[in-house]
Write an enzyme that holds these catalytic residues in place. Structure first.
Site, short mmCIF file in Angstrom:
data_model
loop_
_atom_site.label_atom_id
_atom_site.label_comp_id
_atom_site.label_asym_id
_atom_site.label_seq_id
_atom_site.Cartn_x
_atom_site.Cartn_y
_atom_site.Cartn_z
N LYS A 172 6.11 13.76 37.36
CA LYS A 172 6.71 12.54 37.91
C LYS A 172 6.32 12.43 39.38
CE LYS A 172 10.64 11.01 40.11
NZ LYS A 172 9.95 9.88 40.68
N GLU A 247 9.62 23.41 47.44
CA GLU A 247 9.05 23.23 48.78
C GLU A 247 9.79 22.06 49.41
OE1 GLU A 247 7.16 25.02 50.54
OE2 GLU A 247 6.50 26.44 49.00
N CYS A 281 5.24 17.92 56.03
CA CYS A 281 6.27 18.96 56.15
C CYS A 281 5.83 20.06 57.11
CB CYS A 281 6.62 19.54 54.79
SG CYS A 281 5.20 20.14 53.86
N GLU A 380 15.09 17.34 60.39
CA GLU A 380 13.75 16.85 60.09
C GLU A 380 13.73 15.32 60.14
OE1 GLU A 380 10.18 17.94 57.05
OE2 GLU A 380 12.12 17.53 56.12
#
Length: 479
Positions: A172, A247, A281, A380
């Protein structure tokens, strides 16, 4: 209406409900129309992968090698076309898009080779006359959920090892970037992949993703995305006893010491913080600078930041493309407002940019006089926003760098072998960079972090076998 790109379920392209994929550089342009799978279609895809597993897991290594190698060759031959597709749907500049496609080709080529290098161990038992064999076998049906920021590379570095080691796959992709994954799946099908081995289910996470999580037949899930969703993947997987790999986020530091080469430091930080619109990231959003070089470094970096050319991803003069969508743009500008309210000094950028087309353009943003306790230094942002934190010396810099809930990537710019060596050993991160940008890793080496950034075995390279295979120990008595 444009042609509908359908989902792939059990070797058939199916679907009727299409959603437009919009170009963030030009919101008037529809990149393509892509189907959305239902919960029932997702269940059918899981069943197809399960049914295909026995034959594929025992398929010959030459068959798997040939399919992955053929896919690699086509991806490389079409890198300009696929790179443009990637840049149109995600917003990376065209050189970055082509570079990512090239990396995908290299990954498939690497794992085509790994198929021919499958190996185990033969050991003597402590019991006379008994031999021991240690082998790795495919794990089963692998569910793959990927993010929007690397729409070809991340699906590839999950799909390629999963197939190489004999697993079947259900993937997906992120809602914002279905086109790149669709293209990769189409290439693999035409490369000769048997039906049911790879299934593409595009659609909403609340429908497709949740159906994957609820199924006991999905034996492992590899996920890259937000911390919040990663926690839900973990909780659902524990409930059914499923193997999972996560992750997630990063708040990556880069240290600039007094002895650093100024030009190297400025370019390394600019690349780490702002290129790919900071939507990586591994991007560095905390720039930790010692007192002696601080002022001249800040002045030079602010000038570099102000001069970065923002615009259409396909424009050859563009250095920084658009933010991916309105939601991410709002998140970026909200954090810029938070940084100002916290007392950080806006040294460059922070403004929306008008280009020749309607798009989500933001000038890269540099804060100075930040502290490591500010929200812009803790959370973040996932955009082209970086904060400079002034410190006294290397010891304070290292402590500040490690003072985070995340641990994906960390960098240092220095000409000192002493400090470089110490940092490589003591930085609390899965990947450490010395005098090179924190964003950017090779395709054949392990990728992953520590603390809140990652969970489970590393991705990429030969280390991918740790997640996509299961170890078997067999004993044989002679005679």
């Amino acid at each position: 209406m444009a042609e509908l790109h359908k989902n792939l379920i059990d070797g058939e392209w199916v679907g009727s409900d299409g959603v437009e994929n919009i170009n963030p550089s030009n919101t008037a342009e529809v990149v393509g129309v892509y189907a959305r799978a239902t919960a029932e279609e997702t269940k059918q895809a899981i069943a197809a992968a399960k049914a295909a597993f026995p034959a594929w897991s025992r398929s010959g290594i030459l068959e798997r090698h040939a399919i992955l190698s053929k896919a690699s060759q086509e991806i490389l031959a079409r890198k300009a076309e696929l790179g443009e597709l990637l840049s149109r749907e995600e917003g990376k500049t065209l050189p970055e898009g082509i570079g990512e496609v090239t990396r995908a080709a290299q990954i498939f080529d690497f794992f085509a080779g790994e198929v021919l290098r499958l190996a185990g161990e033969v050991l003597p038992s402590v019991r006379p006359g008994v031999g021991v064999e240690i082998t790795r076998e495919p794990f089963g049906v692998i569910g793959i959920i990927t993010p929007w920021n690397f729409p070809i590379a991340i699906p590839t570095w999950k799909i390629a090892p999963a197939l190489a080691y004999g697993n079947t796959v259900l993937i997906k992709p992120a809602d914002l970037v279905p086109g790149s994954t669709w293209a990769i799946v189409d290439i693999l099908v035409r490369a000769g992949l048997p039906k049911g081995v790879l299934n593409l289910v595009m659609g909403k996470g609340s429908v497709v993703g949740q159906t994957m999580l609820d199924s006991k037949h999905v034996t492992a899930i590899s996920f890259t995305g937000s911390v919040g969703t990663g926690k839900r993947v973990a909780a659902a997987s524990i409930e059914v006893g499923r193997k999972f790999q996560l992750e997630m986020g990063g708040k990556n530091p880069v240290i600039v010491l007094d002895d650093a080469d100024l030009k190297v430091a400025v370019e390394s930080v600019a690349q780490s913080a702002f290129f790919s619109t900071g939507q990586r990231c591994t991007a560095s959003s905390r720039v930790i600078v010692t007192e002696g070089i601080h002022d001249k470094f800040v002045e030079a970096l602010a000038e570099r930041t102000r001069n970065l050319r923002v615009g259409d991803a396909l424009d050859k003069n563009t250095e920084i493309g658009p933010v991916v969508d309105p939601s991410q743009l709002k998140q970026d500008t909200d954090y810029i407002a938070i940084g100002k309210s916290e007392g950080a000094k806006l040294a460059a950028g922070g403004e929306l940019v008008k280009a020749g087309t309607e798009g989500y353009f933001l000038q890269p943003t540099l804060f100075t006089e930040a502290t490591n306790q500010m929200r812009i230094s803790r959370e973040e942002i996932f955009g082209p926003v970086a904060s400079v934190i002034r410190v006294k010396d290397y010891e304070e810099a290292l402590a500040t760098a490690n003072d985070t809930d995340f641990g994906l990537s960390a960098g240092i710019v220095t000409t000192s072998l002493k400090y470089a060596t110490h940092f490589k050993r003591n930085a609390e991160a899965g990947m450490v960079m010395v005098n090179v940008p924190t964003a950017g890793v090779d395709f054949h080496v392990p990728f992953g972090g520590r603390k809140g950034s990652s969970y489970g075995p590393r991705e990429q390279g030969k280390y991918a076998a740790e997640f996509f295979t299961v170890v078997k120990t067999a004993y044989t008595a002679a005679g």
